[in-house]
Scaffold this motif. Structure first.
Motif, PDB file in Angstrom:
ATOM      1  N   VAL A  26     -15.101   2.960  10.796  1.00 21.01           N
ATOM      2  CA  VAL A  26     -16.476   3.084  10.314  1.00 21.01           C
ATOM      3  C   VAL A  26     -16.760   2.049   9.230  1.00 21.01           C
ATOM      4  CG1 VAL A  26     -18.075   4.567   9.059  1.00 21.01           C
ATOM      5  CG2 VAL A  26     -16.708   5.512  10.919  1.00 21.01           C
ATOM      6  N   ALA A  27     -15.814   1.859   8.303  1.00 18.40           N
ATOM      7  CA  ALA A  27     -16.005   0.890   7.225  1.00 18.40           C
ATOM      8  C   ALA A  27     -16.092  -0.528   7.769  1.00 18.40           C
ATOM      9  CB  ALA A  27     -14.862   1.009   6.211  1.00 18.40           C
ATOM     10  N   GLY A  29      -1.855   0.708   5.107  1.00 14.00           N
ATOM     11  CA  GLY A  29      -0.556   0.064   4.920  1.00 14.00           C
ATOM     12  C   GLY A  29       0.472   1.003   4.304  1.00 14.00           C
ATOM     13  N   TRP A  30       0.013   1.794   3.318  1.00 15.10           N
ATOM     14  CA  TRP A  30       0.907   2.771   2.679  1.00 15.10           C
ATOM     15  C   TRP A  30       1.420   3.805   3.684  1.00 15.10           C
ATOM     16  CZ3 TRP A  30       3.333   3.697  -1.869  1.00 15.10           C
ATOM     17  CH2 TRP A  30       3.769   5.007  -2.139  1.00 15.10           C
ATOM     18  N   VAL A  74     -15.206  -3.380  -0.744  1.00 18.81           N
ATOM     19  CA  VAL A  74     -14.192  -2.697  -1.559  1.00 18.81           C
ATOM     20  C   VAL A  74     -13.657  -1.474  -0.821  1.00 18.81           C
ATOM     21  CG1 VAL A  74     -13.826  -1.389  -3.686  1.00 18.81           C
ATOM     22  CG2 VAL A  74     -15.099  -3.543  -3.750  1.00 18.81           C
ATOM     23  N   LEU A  75     -14.559  -0.712  -0.198  1.00 19.70           N
ATOM     24  CA  LEU A  75     -14.136   0.462   0.556  1.00 19.70           C
ATOM     25  C   LEU A  75     -13.208   0.069   1.699  1.00 19.70           C
ATOM     26  CD1 LEU A  75     -14.290   3.481   1.164  1.00 19.70           C
ATOM     27  CD2 LEU A  75     -16.371   3.019   2.499  1.00 19.70           C
ATOM     28  N   LEU A  76     -13.544  -0.989   2.417  1.00 19.97           N
ATOM     29  CA  LEU A  76     -12.697  -1.458   3.505  1.00 19.97           C
ATOM     30  C   LEU A  76     -11.331  -1.888   2.990  1.00 19.97           C
ATOM     31  CD1 LEU A  76     -12.394  -2.180   6.502  1.00 19.97           C
ATOM     32  CD2 LEU A  76     -13.397  -4.420   5.985  1.00 19.97           C
ATOM     33  N   GLY A  77     -11.314  -2.555   1.839  1.00 20.47           N
ATOM     34  CA  GLY A  77     -10.040  -2.971   1.259  1.00 20.47           C
ATOM     35  C   GLY A  77      -9.174  -1.792   0.858  1.00 20.47           C
ATOM     36  N   LEU A  78      -9.800  -0.774   0.252  1.00 17.93           N
ATOM     37  CA  LEU A  78      -9.049   0.419  -0.151  1.00 17.93           C
ATOM     38  C   LEU A  78      -8.467   1.140   1.056  1.00 17.93           C
ATOM     39  CD1 LEU A  78     -11.344   1.871  -2.966  1.00 17.93           C
ATOM     40  CD2 LEU A  78      -9.119   0.756  -3.245  1.00 17.93           C
TER      41      LEU A  78
END
Length: 249
Positions: free
Chosen positions: A74-75, A40-41, A30-34
């Motif tokens: 790191v993630a 991207g933003w 989840v952290l990597l996805g965020l």
């Protein structure tokens, strides 16, 4: 008696992972996805004009690109390292079984003919499991599914716990301590020493083997990273094909 949902018995008895640790697996993903979404933003914002970035929501800057890149690296490294470590410490569940001299005295197992197990020195089919990995796994849960000889629809038989299995066997006329012995486990560790030390999961008399076509166990264990692994094994597999030994003297 606890009865769990049934369903077809899988054709393969291969070990499979059935659950991952929410903390040690889901959280890094989840952290990597965020962080990827934030990246991207920021990439979209960086390619807009200064005037466009003064309007909402484009004026919202979440993180600078430099610390964001470091956090993302790191993630990603944490996710890959966790996956590699989980593969290293996963248990390797195996099983072995053989005819041996034991304490059961079911019909034809070397008793005095009255079926009461007078000498307690019969032959039995003893089946056990082992952990061939290098790290300890803990038994989380184990269920049973038995198919009595002559059953027309074995796939309709539900999974059940140990008391339920014993009750079903008793209803079929099989006696605990005489025709079978099934140990009770509670958070029992399967030590992964690589020596293939077998933990007995059940002992069965020749009468049991004659009257029960299949006795499946669904064994679930927890490894050191919090993942659950499961394997379904037929504890009577090979009992008839290997041939019965002569009765104990």
């Amino acid at each position: 008696m606890t009865v769990r949902p049934g369903g077809p018995i899988p054709a393969s008895d291969a070990q499979r992972r059935v659950r991952r640790s929410p903390l040690l697996y889901t959280a890094p993903i989840v952290l990597l996805g965020l962080l990827t979404g934030v990246l991207g933003w920021e990439i979209v914002r960086a390619n807009m004009t200064e005037q466009a970035r003064t309007d909402w929501p484009w004026r919202l800057q979440l993180l600078d690109m430099e610390p964001l890149g470091s956090l993302l690296a790191v993630a990603a490294a944490a996710v890959l390292a966790r996956a590699q470590y989980a593969r290293t410490v996963r248990p390797m569940l195996g099983w072995r079984a053989d005819w041996t001299t034991g304490r059961l005295s079911g019909s034809g197992d070397g008793n005095n003919g009255n079926g009461n197990g007078s000498n307690g020195n019969g032959v039995e089919w003893r089946a056990g499991v082992y952990n061939g990995g290098q790290y300890t796994a803990v038994i989380e849960r184990y269920d049973f599914r038995l198919v009595l000889a002559g059953e027309n629809a074995p796939d309709s038989t539900p999974w059940t716990d140990l008391p339920g299995a014993v009750a079903t066997l008793a209803g079929a006329g099989l006696v605990a301590g005489e025709d079978f012995r099934i140990p009770l486990f509670g958070n029992f560790p399967l030590v992964g020493t690589g020596t293939y030390e077998t933990v007995t999961m059940g002992s069965f008399s020749r009468r049991f083997v004659d009257e029960v076509d299949a006795f499946h166990i669904r064994l679930r264990v927890l490894d050191t990273v919090g993942d659950s692994h499961e394997r379904i094994m037929n504890l009577l597999k090979g009992a008839r094909s290997t041939g019965y030994p002569p009765p104990a003297s």
